[in-house]
Enzyme design. Structure first.
Site, mmCIF file in Angstrom:
data_model
loop_
_atom_site.group_PDB
_atom_site.id
_atom_site.type_symbol
_atom_site.label_atom_id
_atom_site.label_comp_id
_atom_site.label_asym_id
_atom_site.label_seq_id
_atom_site.Cartn_x
_atom_site.Cartn_y
_atom_site.Cartn_z
ATOM 1 C CB ALA A 66 50.005 42.142 50.944
ATOM 2 N N GLY A 109 45.090 44.110 50.509
ATOM 3 C CA GLY A 109 45.546 45.104 51.303
ATOM 4 C C GLY A 109 45.243 46.475 51.106
ATOM 5 C CD GLU A 112 42.791 43.193 53.960
ATOM 6 O OE1 GLU A 112 43.817 43.178 53.141
ATOM 7 O OE2 GLU A 112 42.132 42.231 54.775
ATOM 8 C CD GLU A 132 42.978 39.546 49.913
ATOM 9 O OE1 GLU A 132 41.815 39.720 49.441
ATOM 10 O OE2 GLU A 132 43.244 40.582 50.615
HETATM 11 N N1 CAA Z 1 52.402 42.435 44.965
HETATM 12 C C1 CAA Z 1 53.547 42.504 44.391
HETATM 13 N N2 CAA Z 1 53.626 43.267 43.129
HETATM 14 C C2 CAA Z 1 52.353 43.640 42.310
HETATM 15 C C3 CAA Z 1 51.233 43.546 42.975
HETATM 16 C C4 CAA Z 1 51.193 42.947 44.386
HETATM 17 N N3 CAA Z 1 50.012 43.050 45.250
HETATM 18 N N4 CAA Z 1 50.362 44.024 42.329
HETATM 19 C C5 CAA Z 1 51.066 44.382 41.252
HETATM 20 N N5 CAA Z 1 52.321 44.090 41.270
HETATM 21 C C6 CAA Z 1 53.317 44.284 40.269
HETATM 22 C C7 CAA Z 1 53.250 43.345 39.130
HETATM 23 O O1 CAA Z 1 54.017 41.983 39.490
HETATM 24 C C8 CAA Z 1 54.015 44.139 38.245
HETATM 25 O O2 CAA Z 1 55.285 43.971 38.364
HETATM 26 P P1 CAA Z 1 56.481 43.590 36.993
HETATM 27 O O3 CAA Z 1 56.317 44.934 36.368
HETATM 28 O O4 CAA Z 1 57.822 43.798 37.752
HETATM 29 O O5 CAA Z 1 56.107 42.288 36.471
HETATM 30 C C9 CAA Z 1 53.692 45.370 38.001
HETATM 31 O O6 CAA Z 1 53.119 45.479 39.620
HETATM 32 C C10 CAA Z 1 52.280 45.541 37.037
HETATM 33 O O7 CAA Z 1 51.373 44.539 37.268
HETATM 34 P P2 CAA Z 1 50.606 43.778 36.244
HETATM 35 O O8 CAA Z 1 51.831 43.498 35.188
HETATM 36 O O9 CAA Z 1 50.009 42.524 37.033
HETATM 37 O O10 CAA Z 1 49.617 44.879 35.773
HETATM 38 P P3 CAA Z 1 48.162 44.596 35.166
HETATM 39 O O11 CAA Z 1 47.767 46.017 34.613
HETATM 40 O O12 CAA Z 1 48.237 43.610 34.238
HETATM 41 O O13 CAA Z 1 47.137 44.221 36.567
HETATM 42 C C11 CAA Z 1 46.411 44.217 38.752
HETATM 43 C C12 CAA Z 1 47.053 45.038 37.519
HETATM 44 C C13 CAA Z 1 45.166 43.776 38.356
HETATM 45 C C14 CAA Z 1 46.422 45.179 39.803
HETATM 46 C C15 CAA Z 1 47.580 43.153 38.879
HETATM 47 O O14 CAA Z 1 48.735 43.488 38.869
HETATM 48 C C16 CAA Z 1 46.975 42.212 40.125
HETATM 49 O O15 CAA Z 1 46.243 41.517 40.121
HETATM 50 N N6 CAA Z 1 47.933 42.429 41.160
HETATM 51 C C17 CAA Z 1 47.670 41.619 42.404
HETATM 52 C C18 CAA Z 1 46.543 42.031 43.358
HETATM 53 C C19 CAA Z 1 46.400 40.933 44.396
HETATM 54 O O16 CAA Z 1 46.213 39.772 44.310
HETATM 55 N N7 CAA Z 1 46.193 41.788 45.707
HETATM 56 C C20 CAA Z 1 45.868 40.922 46.853
HETATM 57 C C21 CAA Z 1 47.358 40.815 47.434
HETATM 58 S S1 CAA Z 1 47.519 39.779 49.173
HETATM 59 C C22 CAA Z 1 46.963 40.603 50.331
HETATM 60 O O17 CAA Z 1 46.783 42.019 50.092
HETATM 61 C C23 CAA Z 1 46.567 39.851 51.691
HETATM 62 C C24 CAA Z 1 46.252 40.667 52.670
HETATM 63 O O18 CAA Z 1 45.127 40.597 52.967
HETATM 64 C C25 CAA Z 1 46.857 42.000 53.419
#
Ligand code: CAA
Length: 258
Positions: A66, A109, A112, A132
């Site tokens: 998400a 998500g 999911e 999460e």
């Molecule tokens: N939401 C918003 N932005 C996100 C994102 C997310 N879930 N995942 C990645 N991005 C964005 C980052 O903020 C970054 O943006 P900027 O370039 O503007 O800074 C861009 O994508 C690239 O991300 P990273 O710089 O972090 O890239 P990386 O290669 O170092 O890491 C990654 C990649 C491992 C996917 C890392 O981005 C990450 O951990 N993302 C979040 C994953 C996460 O926590 N997902 C769960 C979300 S909550 C959810 O899903 C609730 C539910 O059950 C519905």
């Protein structure tokens, strides 16, 4: 075909393909993207020329979950009122089979969403996870339920409590996914599989999908009863007559979807 901002859509043969397309944010799922996704799946579902669908991302990311930007300041009430989580429910109303073609990050998500599909085909580079816990929350779009049903309690606990991720090989060995292919051709194989299913008897395919998915919601007795009713109902279809006559005539059946 409709133009969308966050997804791309395409039809190949009898397969409707949706590509999640927010590559700069790793296909983070915001409401706009999900609502476009559900809109496109609903129109594919209504289109008689389509028999199955594929949801995919890009080689680096299926979806990283998400969109955290949308949730950072939210209160419980904001989350309850938001159409975001209910958007995931719409996928359950789609009658035709949906295959997730996953490569790279398939997190939160995103995982999911893949698990809401009927089959999951993966590239060798896929990483499955429910991270999460790192954000101080739990999965909210079915992760605690669908992951546990797929991989079992012990692995689900490790993934959700402690951010264990699964490689494609591990995901396969834990029954989370159907098949693994090299990154170069996982999508091609997924579309071929979707095409094969799309060429089968449409009413029987949809009945099978419905009854299998219902089995997670009902008792065995109720599930067997549902199966029986659906089995009997198919005997009112032209396709049942065609399928059985074709077998006896030693020819290929020609399905009408009636
Ligand atoms: N939401 C918003 N932005 C996100 C994102 C997310 N879930 N995942 C990645 N991005 C964005 C980052 O903020 C970054 O943006 P900027 O370039 O503007 O800074 C861009 O994508 C690239 O991300 P990273 O710089 O972090 O890239 P990386 O290669 O170092 O890491 C990654 C990649 C491992 C996917 C890392 O981005 C990450 O951990 N993302 C979040 C994953 C996460 O926590 N997902 C769960 C979300 S909550 C959810 O899903 C609730 C539910 O059950 C519905």
């Amino acid at each position: 075909m409709k133009e969308y901002k966050n997804i791309l859509t395409e039809i190949k043969g009898r397969v409707g393909i949706v590509t999640l397309n927010r590559p700069k944010s790793y296909n983070a799922l915001n409401y706009q993207l999900l609502s476009e996704l559900m809109d496109s799946l609903t129109s594919f579902d209504k289109d008689k020329s389509i028999g199955a669908m594929v949801i995919t991302g890009n080689e680096k990311t299926f979806a990283a979950g998400a969109d955290i930007i949308d949730m950072v300041d939210a209160s419980p009430d904001d989350m309850k009122k938001s159409p975001f989580i209910p958007a995931f429910d719409l996928i359950r109303r789609i009658k035709k089979p949906i295959i997730a073609a996953v490569s790279g990050y398939c997190l939160g998500g995103g995982c999911e969403l893949a698990m809401s599909c009927d089959l999951i085909i993966s590239s060798e580079s896929a990483v499955f996870g429910q991270p999460e816990i790192n954000l101080g929350i739990i999965p909210g779009a079915g992760g605690t339920q669908r992951l546990t049903r797929a991989v079992g309690k012990v692995i689900a606990m490790e993934m959700i409590l402690n951010n264990r991720t699964l490689s494609a090989e591990e995901a396969y060995s834990f029954n989370l996914i159907n098949k693994i292919y090299p990154v170069e051709d996982y999508l091609k194989h997924t579309i071929s599989l979707a095409q094969e299913i799309a060429e089968r008897a449409p009413l029987a395919v949809q009945a099978a999908k419905e009854i299998i998915n219902q089995s997670f919601d009902v008792s065995l007795t109720e599930g067997l009863q549902n199966e029986r009713e659906s089995f009997f109902n198919l005997f009112s279809s032209q396709d049942q007559k065609e399928g059985m006559n074709a077998f006896l005539d030693k020819r290929d059946p020609s399905w009408k979807g009636d």
